[in-house]
Design a protein around this motif. Structure first.
Motif, short mmCIF file in Angstrom:
data_model
loop_
_atom_site.label_atom_id
_atom_site.label_comp_id
_atom_site.label_asym_id
_atom_site.label_seq_id
_atom_site.Cartn_x
_atom_site.Cartn_y
_atom_site.Cartn_z
N ARG A 138 -15.52 8.52 6.90
CA ARG A 138 -14.69 9.48 7.60
C ARG A 138 -14.04 10.41 6.59
O ARG A 138 -13.92 10.08 5.42
N SER A 139 -13.65 11.56 7.06
CA SER A 139 -12.93 12.50 6.20
C SER A 139 -11.57 12.84 6.78
O SER A 139 -10.76 13.45 6.12
N GLU A 140 -11.32 12.41 8.02
CA GLU A 140 -10.06 12.79 8.67
C GLU A 140 -8.89 12.02 8.10
O GLU A 140 -9.04 10.93 7.55
N LYS A 141 -7.72 12.58 8.23
CA LYS A 141 -6.51 11.94 7.75
C LYS A 141 -5.95 11.03 8.84
O LYS A 141 -6.35 11.10 10.00
N LEU A 142 -5.02 10.19 8.45
CA LEU A 142 -4.34 9.34 9.43
C LEU A 142 -3.60 10.21 10.43
O LEU A 142 -3.00 11.23 10.07
N LYS A 143 -3.62 9.79 11.70
CA LYS A 143 -2.91 10.54 12.73
C LYS A 143 -1.40 10.34 12.64
O LYS A 143 -0.63 11.24 12.92
N PRO A 145 0.70 8.98 9.81
CA PRO A 145 0.98 8.41 8.46
C PRO A 145 2.40 7.90 8.33
O PRO A 145 2.66 6.96 7.56
N ARG A 154 -1.31 2.32 -2.66
CA ARG A 154 -2.22 3.45 -2.90
C ARG A 154 -3.65 2.93 -2.92
O ARG A 154 -4.58 3.63 -3.33
N SER A 156 -7.30 1.92 -1.84
CA SER A 156 -8.29 2.47 -0.90
C SER A 156 -8.64 1.43 0.16
O SER A 156 -8.93 1.78 1.31
N GLU A 159 -6.00 1.67 2.73
CA GLU A 159 -6.16 2.91 3.51
C GLU A 159 -7.25 2.74 4.57
O GLU A 159 -7.11 3.21 5.70
N HIS A 163 -6.84 3.11 8.85
CA HIS A 163 -7.69 3.84 9.81
C HIS A 163 -8.19 2.91 10.91
O HIS A 163 -8.24 3.29 12.09
#
Length: 468
Positions: A138-143, A145, A154, A156, A159, A163
């Motif tokens: 995916r490339s989208e950011k968290l809705k 955050p 930090r 990955s 992260e 998601h």
């Protein structure tokens, strides 16, 4: 998905049952119901038609349901399959769940039970696309955050979990959260609750911290006069968490009798308080956590397999701190500031080599242990720069991660003669943990990676031993 687009396949050889399921589903608003009476007709049908879920009888002509189930799961893993059977055996249910069944129902299936199962299956179907997008990159950011702000990281890997949490949070299905002691499982559960948008409250319960005789009463409540001294009615935590979230920590310590009641609640959506004549319903969502490995729980040693599969339609595994060395600097700064504020001290500077030293240690108690060490170190420093000498770190070599391919046995054990038995080694570890934690059984249990209840049981067993 709108009701008009939902197609449900019913595979049942008994004509009366087949028509009954069709009537019940149509009364609930499902219009596109497909009926088959033979197992060998299912796969050819699925090649030409798209369905949202399948109701599958086990006893079918042609190909029986249990043989057909793994083939459906392998070729059409996105289609939830609900098993129907005339006889309920736990072993059969467990086998079917292991082969990919979403649900297991015993005939005659009550209307509400059928519809609850189908709706949950469709909910999973709706989440499938989101989950597949998540797994496929995916490339989208968290809705949201801001809701993850309490989790200092930090990493990955963390992260990726965030998601996934956003994807499954709207679901009403349970989530099983696994991870070692001190990794932050309750914090993850709280974030899931906030993400879900549920209007009820978040209610937490540590199963290991309750007396076995009181767990069922605590969760499901009782009626007035249900037993001696029950002078007034008690609402259990399941009722309190209505429209909200019930978080069951240390679920692996739940007594077998309470496991049966929880299984019924997960299957039927209702429960029976002690002394009550009629079951009650609650819309509480269950989040469960354990520091036991999922494979151990599935082996069924003290924990029902069918309950495990009910609890784990969604699962989150938290990596230990030793697999997140990049988080050490952030956590060190955060906990140092926190400790300095608590003790009314200036925020200490951090010596350059401290982070590298801390990253070499395993921290078996994970973030909880690390937080305690930092608070203690800030107190020792009294405003001076933090250095390794301020930390109560073990002088011995830390245990390497199981992922290390170059594990050196010469570093794993000191020379021991005579070599201890497993029971002797366990007893020594328990004594060492109690010594390090100055007799505090709760902290010693955390250090050992077991619940306090389990530690107490081992101590009682050791006292009874002729060698104790």
């Amino acid at each position: 998905m709108s009701m008009e687009k939902i197609h449900i396949l019913v595979v049942e050889d008994e004509a009366h049952s087949r028509n009954t399921y069709r009537i019940l589903l149509r009364q609930a608003g499902f219009e596109n119901i497909h009926l088959l009476d033979r197992g060998d007709a299912v796969l050819p049908f699925l090649e030409k038609n798209s369905v949202a879920c399948i109701l599958l009888d086990l006893n079918l002509p042609g190909t029986n349901g249990e043989t057909l189930l793994p083939r459906i799961h392998e070729e059409y893993p996105h289609i939830p399959v609900l098993i129907l059977t005339g006889v309920h055996f736990v072993e059969t249910a467990v086998r079917c769940m292991q082969k990919g069944a979403f649900d297991f129902m015993t005939k005659p299936v009550e209307r509400e039970r059928l519809l609850v199962g189908v709706r949950k299956a469709l909910e999973v179907r709706d989440l499938a696309d989101t989950t597949r997008r998540f797994q496929g990159g995916r490339s989208e950011k968290l809705k949201y955050p801001e809701l993850f702000a309490p989790i200092i990281t930090r990493s990955s890997a963390m992260e990726n979990l965030f998601h996934y949490m956003e994807a499954v949070a709207p679901s009403s299905l349970p989530v099983l959260i696994t991870g070692e002691t001190g990794t932050g499982k309750e914090l993850i559960a709280q974030v899931l609750h906030r993400l879900s948008g549920r209007t009820g409250e978040f209610v937490g319960c540590n199963i290991a911290g309750l007396d076995e005789a009181l767990i069922s009463d605590t969760l499901f409540g009782h009626e007035r006069g249900a037993f001696t001294h029950a002078e007034k009615k008690r609402e259990g935590l399941v009722a309190r968490a209505k429209n909200g979230t019930l978080f069951l920590d240390e679920i692996g310590e739940m007594p077998s009798q309470t496991q049966v009641k929880l299984l019924r609640f997960l299957q039927e959506g209702d429960y029976l308080p002690v002394g009550a004549d009629k079951p009650r319903r609650s819309s509480a969502r269950i989040l469960a956590a354990t520091n036991r490995h999922p494979e151990t729980m599935k082996e069924g040693k003290g924990f029902r397999k069918d309950l495990f599969y009910r609890l784990a339609p969604h699962s989150i595994h938290l990596p230990p701190l030793r697999e997140r060395p990049e988080d050490i600097p952030l956590l060190l700064e955060h906990f140092s500031r926190q400790a300095a504020m608590d003790m009314n001290l200036p925020f200490p500077k951090i010596e350059k080599n401290l982070v590298q030293v801390l990253q070499k240690h395993d921290f078996p108690g994970n973030i909880r242990e690390f937080q305690g060490l930092v608070h203690d170190a800030v107190g020792k420093s009294r405003g001076r720069p933090l250095c390794p000498d301020h930390f109560n770190l073990p002088e011995t070599l830390t245990v390497k991660s199981k992922k290390d391919d170059d594990f050196n046995h010469d570093h794993a054990f000191l020379p021991l003669d005579p070599f201890p038995t497993l029971a002797d080694a366990e007893a020594s570890l328990i004594l060492e943990a109690l010594h390090r934690e100055k007799g505090n059984q709760t902290r010693a249990a955390e250090l050992l990676g077991i619940s306090r209840q389990t530690l107490n049981r081992k101590l009682r067993q050791d006292k009874k031993s002729p060698h104790g």
